[in-house]
Design a protein around this motif. Sequence first.
Motif, mmCIF file in Angstrom:
data_model
loop_
_atom_site.group_PDB
_atom_site.id
_atom_site.type_symbol
_atom_site.label_atom_id
_atom_site.label_comp_id
_atom_site.label_asym_id
_atom_site.label_seq_id
_atom_site.Cartn_x
_atom_site.Cartn_y
_atom_site.Cartn_z
ATOM 1 N N ARG A 8 69.189 -54.323 -75.321
ATOM 2 C CA ARG A 8 68.491 -55.501 -75.842
ATOM 3 C C ARG A 8 68.537 -56.635 -74.815
ATOM 4 O O ARG A 8 67.537 -57.265 -74.482
ATOM 5 C CB ARG A 8 69.194 -55.931 -77.131
ATOM 6 N N ALA A 11 66.658 -55.892 -71.676
ATOM 7 C CA ALA A 11 65.194 -55.912 -71.810
ATOM 8 C C ALA A 11 64.617 -57.312 -71.655
ATOM 9 O O ALA A 11 63.402 -57.482 -71.582
ATOM 10 C CB ALA A 11 64.798 -55.346 -73.180
ATOM 11 N N VAL A 122 54.570 -57.297 -83.704
ATOM 12 C CA VAL A 122 53.989 -58.109 -82.632
ATOM 13 C C VAL A 122 54.038 -59.586 -83.021
ATOM 14 O O VAL A 122 53.735 -59.950 -84.151
ATOM 15 C CB VAL A 122 52.514 -57.692 -82.379
ATOM 16 N N ASN A 134 59.195 -65.379 -76.675
ATOM 17 C CA ASN A 134 59.202 -63.968 -76.264
ATOM 18 C C ASN A 134 60.621 -63.391 -76.328
ATOM 19 O O ASN A 134 60.811 -62.239 -76.750
ATOM 20 C CB ASN A 134 58.636 -63.841 -74.847
ATOM 21 N N HIS A 137 61.367 -62.400 -79.753
ATOM 22 C CA HIS A 137 60.677 -61.145 -80.110
ATOM 23 C C HIS A 137 61.465 -59.951 -79.570
ATOM 24 O O HIS A 137 61.693 -58.971 -80.284
ATOM 25 C CB HIS A 137 59.249 -61.106 -79.522
ATOM 26 N N VAL A 138 61.869 -60.043 -78.298
ATOM 27 C CA VAL A 138 62.590 -58.935 -77.660
ATOM 28 C C VAL A 138 63.904 -58.655 -78.411
ATOM 29 O O VAL A 138 64.238 -57.505 -78.692
ATOM 30 C CB VAL A 138 62.871 -59.242 -76.168
ATOM 31 N N ALA A 142 60.667 -56.545 -81.217
ATOM 32 C CA ALA A 142 59.214 -56.711 -81.303
ATOM 33 C C ALA A 142 58.646 -56.988 -79.913
ATOM 34 O O ALA A 142 59.390 -57.084 -78.942
ATOM 35 C CB ALA A 142 58.876 -57.854 -82.263
ATOM 36 N N SER A 143 57.325 -57.113 -79.827
ATOM 37 C CA SER A 143 56.723 -57.416 -78.529
ATOM 38 C C SER A 143 55.821 -58.639 -78.645
ATOM 39 O O SER A 143 55.516 -59.104 -79.743
ATOM 40 C CB SER A 143 55.949 -56.210 -78.004
ATOM 41 N N THR A 144 55.413 -59.140 -77.490
ATOM 42 C CA THR A 144 54.649 -60.388 -77.446
ATOM 43 C C THR A 144 53.231 -60.124 -76.969
ATOM 44 O O THR A 144 53.029 -59.428 -75.973
ATOM 45 C CB THR A 144 55.315 -61.376 -76.464
ATOM 46 N N TYR A 145 52.262 -60.680 -77.684
ATOM 47 C CA TYR A 145 50.892 -60.716 -77.182
ATOM 48 C C TYR A 145 50.637 -62.154 -76.746
ATOM 49 O O TYR A 145 50.720 -63.086 -77.560
ATOM 50 C CB TYR A 145 49.882 -60.300 -78.262
#
Length: 393
Positions: A8, A11, A122, A134, A137-138, A142-145
């Motif tokens: 985690r 990342a 997302v 972000n 989210h990580v 989750a991920s970021t748009y």
Amino acid sequence: MELKISDRLGALPPYLFADLRRKIADARAKGVNVITLGIGDPDTPTPDPVVRELIRAIDDRKDQNRHRYGCDVPAEAFPVAARNFYKRRWDVDLQDDQLVCTMGSKDAIVKLCLGVLNPGDVGIAPQPGYPTYNIAHVFAGASTYYVPLRASNDFLMDFDEIPTDVRRHAKILWLNYPNNPTTAIATVDFFARAVEFGRANDILIMHDSAYSENTYDGYSAPSILQVPGAADTAVEFFSLSKAFSMTGWRVGFLAGNASAVNALKLVKNNVDNGTLRAVQLAAAKALDLAGEIIPPVNEIYRRRRDMVCDALEKAGWPVRKPKATIYVWAPVPEKYEGSSGAFAEDLLNTAGVVVTPGLGYGAAGEGFYRISLTYPDDVLAEALGRIVETAKK
Ligand SMILES: *Cc1c(COP(=O)(O)O)cnc(C)c1O
């Protein structure tokens, strides 16, 4: 043993300014007297009445609960002050279940994400933007748009740019006006569009309101909660850090959508147990006295803003004066052909002045750089003098 950090943590994106930090160290080693204008942490002290309230509260032997967990025995004065503040400031009525005290916004941003996002979800975030969205989210898997904020659109997020499949999958969307780093401001109409977007797509709008009180020239920043029905689909993170010079105190609040507020409460009850009551009481005092405390501090930032913008103009690098935040966001001078890294490096090497390259906030930040106004006038004046000299060379 050599501990290996978690996947985690591994990342997370590399610290954006690590490279710049090394270059600063190199310049210092060569004997350059480096002045940093990079960090947004107020130099002005926390106002006296707030400090005095903290001391009074922590020393109040009649208060049997002053040492206790802040979430179990909250300070009643805090939600009252927060509600009164929203009522006075924006004519917004917050219900009891629409408010929770935070340990500042950064902490609450991460914790609320842990409370609402699942792995694979997302979140939509602005670029350039505050990196914590972000990171949160990580941490939640989750991920970021990213949606670019463009100068041509006054750095407002254009919701039409968000593709249908992203709308379908995204659970939250981040906004931040007055904006860090672009200093852009939004209208209530813009917030109404954001609320509509959230409602139409079942996306929680997360408005980070860290700079709503750092405003100049008579400008007053709106709250997203002014939009009728906004609390159905939006929350707002209010922080005392920047406007009240209380960054180290770690206090603010989340207001709006009750289910999001409840999710944050649940995470907090399991992780931090709340803010010290004396800090809550001092923060309540700050909110009550906002009308007296904030204008003189903003006057200091306004003066510095004018110093910076006038000096950049004199250097031949004009920039529009921001109406809010504690930053100046300026286009990179022409001769650097839009490279904020090349400009920042040249400024460091020739003037010994550090500014934040826009590229550090993501590709959409390229072409700009940020100067923070949180440095004493004489430091700022020295740095600006050097910048103007450099420009002549
Ligand atoms: C400074 C800042 C924060 C963090 O504020 P704290 O309340 O001190 O955690 C949040 N968002 C933005 C955009 C900021 O610039």
